[in-house]
Write a protein that holds these residues in place. Sequence first.
Motif, PDB file in Angstrom:
ATOM      1  N   THR A   1      11.792  23.449  21.817  1.00 29.87           N
ATOM      2  CA  THR A   1      13.132  23.620  21.244  1.00 29.87           C
ATOM      3  C   THR A   1      13.180  23.485  19.728  1.00 29.87           C
ATOM      4  N   GLY A   2      12.183  22.826  19.151  1.00 34.07           N
ATOM      5  CA  GLY A   2      12.237  22.563  17.715  1.00 34.07           C
ATOM      6  C   GLY A   2      13.211  21.455  17.348  1.00 34.07           C
TER       7      GLY A   2
ATOM      8  N   VAL B   1       0.848  -1.194   0.000  1.00 33.80           N
ATOM      9  CA  VAL B   1       0.000   0.000   0.000  1.00 33.80           C
ATOM     10  C   VAL B   1       0.884   1.245   0.000  1.00 33.80           C
ATOM     11  N   THR B   2       0.321   2.317  -0.481  1.00 35.77           N
ATOM     12  CA  THR B   2       1.073   3.576  -0.482  1.00 35.77           C
ATOM     13  C   THR B   2       0.225   4.632   0.226  1.00 35.77           C
ATOM     14  N   ALA B   3       0.875   5.699   0.604  1.00 32.57           N
ATOM     15  CA  ALA B   3       0.187   6.726   1.385  1.00 32.57           C
ATOM     16  C   ALA B   3       0.559   8.109   0.865  1.00 32.57           C
ATOM     17  N   ASP B   4      -0.323   9.087   1.154  1.00 35.39           N
ATOM     18  CA  ASP B   4      -0.057  10.472   0.718  1.00 35.39           C
ATOM     19  C   ASP B   4       1.143  11.053   1.462  1.00 35.39           C
ATOM     20  N   VAL B   5       1.160  10.761   2.742  1.00 36.79           N
ATOM     21  CA  VAL B   5       2.212  11.333   3.585  1.00 36.79           C
ATOM     22  C   VAL B   5       2.915  10.193   4.306  1.00 36.79           C
TER      23      VAL B   5
ATOM     24  N   PRO C   1      -1.330  17.777  17.110  1.00 38.74           N
ATOM     25  CA  PRO C   1      -0.994  16.438  17.621  1.00 38.74           C
ATOM     26  C   PRO C   1      -2.215  15.701  18.172  1.00 38.74           C
ATOM     27  N   VAL C   2      -3.132  16.434  18.784  1.00 38.19           N
ATOM     28  CA  VAL C   2      -4.324  15.762  19.311  1.00 38.19           C
ATOM     29  C   VAL C   2      -5.231  15.324  18.167  1.00 38.19           C
ATOM     30  N   ASP C   3      -5.411  16.170  17.184  1.00 35.52           N
ATOM     31  CA  ASP C   3      -6.314  15.826  16.080  1.00 35.52           C
ATOM     32  C   ASP C   3      -5.866  14.583  15.319  1.00 35.52           C
ATOM     33  N   VAL C   4      -4.567  14.484  15.072  1.00 33.97           N
ATOM     34  CA  VAL C   4      -4.111  13.326  14.299  1.00 33.97           C
ATOM     35  C   VAL C   4      -4.305  12.047  15.117  1.00 33.97           C
ATOM     36  N   ARG C   5      -4.159  12.169  16.421  1.00 34.06           N
ATOM     37  CA  ARG C   5      -4.383  10.993  17.279  1.00 34.06           C
ATOM     38  C   ARG C   5      -5.879  10.634  17.318  1.00 34.06           C
ATOM     39  N   VAL C   6      -6.694  11.648  17.501  1.00 37.52           N
ATOM     40  CA  VAL C   6      -8.141  11.391  17.575  1.00 37.52           C
ATOM     41  C   VAL C   6      -8.645  10.807  16.254  1.00 37.52           C
TER      42      VAL C   6
ATOM     43  N   LYS D   1       5.288  13.550  14.483  1.00 32.31           N
ATOM     44  CA  LYS D   1       5.949  13.849  13.214  1.00 32.31           C
ATOM     45  C   LYS D   1       4.929  13.871  12.079  1.00 32.31           C
ATOM     46  N   LEU D   2       3.993  12.934  12.175  1.00 32.84           N
ATOM     47  CA  LEU D   2       2.939  12.859  11.166  1.00 32.84           C
ATOM     48  C   LEU D   2       2.051  14.106  11.233  1.00 32.84           C
ATOM     49  N   ALA D   3       1.725  14.514  12.450  1.00 38.06           N
ATOM     50  CA  ALA D   3       0.898  15.708  12.618  1.00 38.06           C
ATOM     51  C   ALA D   3       1.582  16.911  11.974  1.00 38.06           C
ATOM     52  N   GLU D   4       2.873  17.001  12.209  1.00 38.14           N
ATOM     53  CA  GLU D   4       3.610  18.134  11.655  1.00 38.14           C
ATOM     54  C   GLU D   4       3.622  18.075  10.123  1.00 38.14           C
ATOM     55  N   ALA D   5       3.830  16.883   9.575  1.00 30.03           N
ATOM     56  CA  ALA D   5       3.867  16.731   8.118  1.00 30.03           C
ATOM     57  C   ALA D   5       2.517  17.060   7.494  1.00 30.03           C
ATOM     58  N   LEU D   6       1.451  16.785   8.235  1.00 24.71           N
ATOM     59  CA  LEU D   6       0.093  17.020   7.714  1.00 24.71           C
ATOM     60  C   LEU D   6      -0.413  18.411   8.043  1.00 24.71           C
ATOM     61  N   GLY D   7       0.304  19.122   8.911  1.00 24.87           N
ATOM     62  CA  GLY D   7      -0.185  20.411   9.371  1.00 24.87           C
ATOM     63  C   GLY D   7      -1.387  20.275  10.297  1.00 24.87           C
TER      64      GLY D   7
END
Lengths: 728, 286
Positions: A711-712, A169-173, A380-385, A371-377
């Motif tokens: 810290t970034g 399978v492949t993914a957008d991000v 962090p809570v939304d990507v988990r939910v 990291k995924l949340a950051e890549a998707l913009g």
Amino acid sequence: MTLTPAELTSAVSGGIGTSPQRPDGNLKVRGEFAYASDLWHEDMIWGATLRSPHPYARITSVDITEALKVPGVYAVLTHLDVPGRNLYGLEHKDQPVLAVDVVRYQGEPIALVGADHPETARRAMKKIVVTYDVLEPVVDMETAVDDTPLHPGGNLVRHVPIRRGSRDVTADVVVTGRYEVGMQDQAFLGPESGLAVPAGDGSVDLYIATQWLHVDRSQVAAALGLPEEKVRLTLSGVGGAFGGREDLSMQVHACLLALHTGKPVKMVYNREESFYGHVHRHPAVLYYEHGADHTGKLVYVRTKMYLDGGAYASSTPAVVANAATLGVGPYEVDNVTVDAYGVYTNNPPCGAMRGFGAVQAGFAYESQMDKLAEALGMSPVDVRVRNAMTEGSVMPTGQVVDSAAPVAQLLKLVQDKPLPAGTSTDIRELPGGVSNTTHGEGVVRGVGYAVGIKNICFSEGYDDYSTARVRVSMVNGELAAAVHTAACEVGQGLVTIMQQIVRTELGIERVTVLPMDTTIGNGGSTSASRQTYVTGGAVKAACALVREKLAGRTDIGDEVIDETTEWRHRATEAIDPETGQGNAHVQYGFAAHRAVVDVDVELGLVRVVALDCAQDVGRALNPQAVVGQIQGGSAQGLGLAVMEEIQTSGGKVRNPSFTDYLIPTVLDMPPMSIDVLELADPHAPYGIRGVGEPPTISSTPAIVAAIRAATGLALTRVPVRPEHLTGT
Amino acid sequence: MDFLRPETLAEALALKAERPDAVPIAGGTDVMVELNFDHRRPPALLDLTRVPELQRWDEGLRIGAGVPYARIIAELGDRLPGLAMASRTVGSPQIRNRGTVGGNLGAASPAGDTHPVLLASDAVVEVASARGSRMIPATEFYLGVKRNALEQDELIVAVHLKPAAGPQQFSKVGTRNAMVIAVCSFAISLFPAEKRVGAAVGSAAPTPRRAREAEEFLASELDFSSPKPLLDSVKREFGELVSRAASPIDDVRGSAAYRKHALAVMARRTLGWAWQELIDGERACA
């Protein structure tokens, strides 16, 4: 009849749902509690252990002649004096009671001395002459399998693959990462200690601080060449365990010395020896690849993880299985590929520690979610939910989660808590505290989230049960109950829980808890967050039998009602060795954290300002104890995040002391706001869900996420050290 | 092992002359750890806790070697702010109740918390033996890792300090927010009347050590007569010079590079705080 929690009411106080005072609380605070290290027996002698200074060496000779000449020495023993099987181990019998011709880790026991004083024993120990042929240690977990074989079957302890869905399978991000977890220690405050008392008939009584009396007994008896009934164990005062007492330490050694000399033998490790005397948390290297669509929905997770078991297997196979089966976290993912490897090296042996494989995976998958949340913009809570599992979700093993899994709710609860006020101007509340390193200069605040999943109870088809005996008789004109199990109170509060259950089930206020020993059947291990569930279940079941005989009477005259029963949780299954599919686990526990940190970015110092938590516990039998477990588990996770690590170099431990192995103090741990959900699990006694481990899993990644936010920096390794933050 | 319990200083010195191998013990926060771990097994311990001369300080700021950190914080914090700051970072409250500056000097660990303050504040160590007493400037006291200038028959009797002549600061990096051994530490004392600065580093060389070039730099750069806010470049240069004065190692507590970096940051910050205090003080007087 089954009672639902709401129907459970009791006429007596101190039943379930209340928080009666613990019998050990005041004693411990006042320093008056009798720990195993306080054991004493008339005429007792002291045992000491000679340990290898080398991580890997052939033993070419051991000469005990001079040691035996030291006045006051009663015995000096080597592997030649082990009458039974000189190998033990929780899952594989691969660890010598005393080394024969090879040592595989620094600190491996080689010889024992019994003497009239600990000082005499230590001096005699220094007169034992061991010659070694020092070998190049295997220390890299990623290459260990192809390195010098340390055991007959090679260096792979266990490989757990999981194959679910498609690998095509492949993914957008896509985000990838490599993560490292350092070697954490349980750092219990009461060091290993015990007293072995020989009996005239060649049998032995061992008073011991342990987590699991019966498995200790079977291993001790095998090493002593005795039938199990000739080895009797009684639990002594335990000063914390956290997994570190699941393996043997000095149990066999003390008994060997006692049977050899005919004298009671006491052994107590000092703090340094304790670091060599028990297993640690597996260090790990974890590679992850997460693929998601543009909405944040996970398409696949692929991971390869290595867990360093050190010199002996201990519970590595089960730790690896946990890391693998819980390796994607509390998320729904259709396509999962996991390869988890547990390996032998010449590093210190690693085994059980609170969180047990789920901690290592949790740091990595939660770092990936950020990291995924950051890549998707996304937040962090939304990507988990977006990916949160719920009741009915399917695990990577194919197992359906068949009770509450309120992952999204837990995240939202911590997200909605008020944030602490801005950075303080009081140095006591700033990074460094009264060390006066900043008055606000360089301090940046960060917020991070994490959620975790943990299996509760033993898994993979293990026959996991406990035995309880409840006896009721009249005392001073009223009914009184005594409860007897072999389940170990290690400080978690099991004694109080058992009393509460008996009070609730029988309506009897006066409940005595008898000493925990091997005169009753197995209570199972105090681990896997399982004692309230399994031993609690057994006590509840024994009470039901008693209640039947009691038949509502409040006066039974001279009659004694005495019922013993075994109780098991529902069965689990082995997982398929090639696909990892199977109903491996009994129950899942979840906790979420929001961490707020102040980081002095110039000095790399961290102050955790808030570490709020939400956890589902099914049913809080003792609400205060539940909160205590959540606080303690969170603190242990904080330790792993920012300070706790056994540092090794070439297999040697560099910091075996509390000067250099730091654990959080009360000034490092913020007061917590905790939400306890009680979503009853219909399969569990009273609906309870194991509490002790889940908070340890999410605490660490939440704190590291907060430090990243401040810290970034990428921060792919825990514990985060000041050097990681300053780049020096 | 003999346990010697003198009641007076004279008796203690006589015992030490008789038994030079006797290890003095006051709070026991270092010595007992070594004994318990069998790292050291001296033939005798010389208990100094009953010697009244060692338990007091006087208005001349001669501080008996047996005065514990807790008392220094409570009783001398106003006159010796730097020493009080360092004392506050020692161990836990229990340790601060027992541990003493005399013990810090006796152990002479490079990581001892009070050493940088003693160096930066021109402390003088009074030592004595049955032969007499002598005064050793702190700068000459530390000879190597856990080695000091004491002769075999000598005991540390007191530390002599002057009331702070100006602002003082102490700062210590540890990887925990309390009860932590120093990864590295730094102390600074301003002497406005003398137009100079004392500066010293701890846990960043085989001995605690003064940062002389850094001190000289400030003596030439700072305008003590009419203090104005410092240029960042001055603070930075000072930090660099302090960092250069250290010769740390990589160890389990931190890397050498981190220690040098952290010393520069602490030096910069503490100078800023001390200098600001001086400016604020001038304003308050004006």
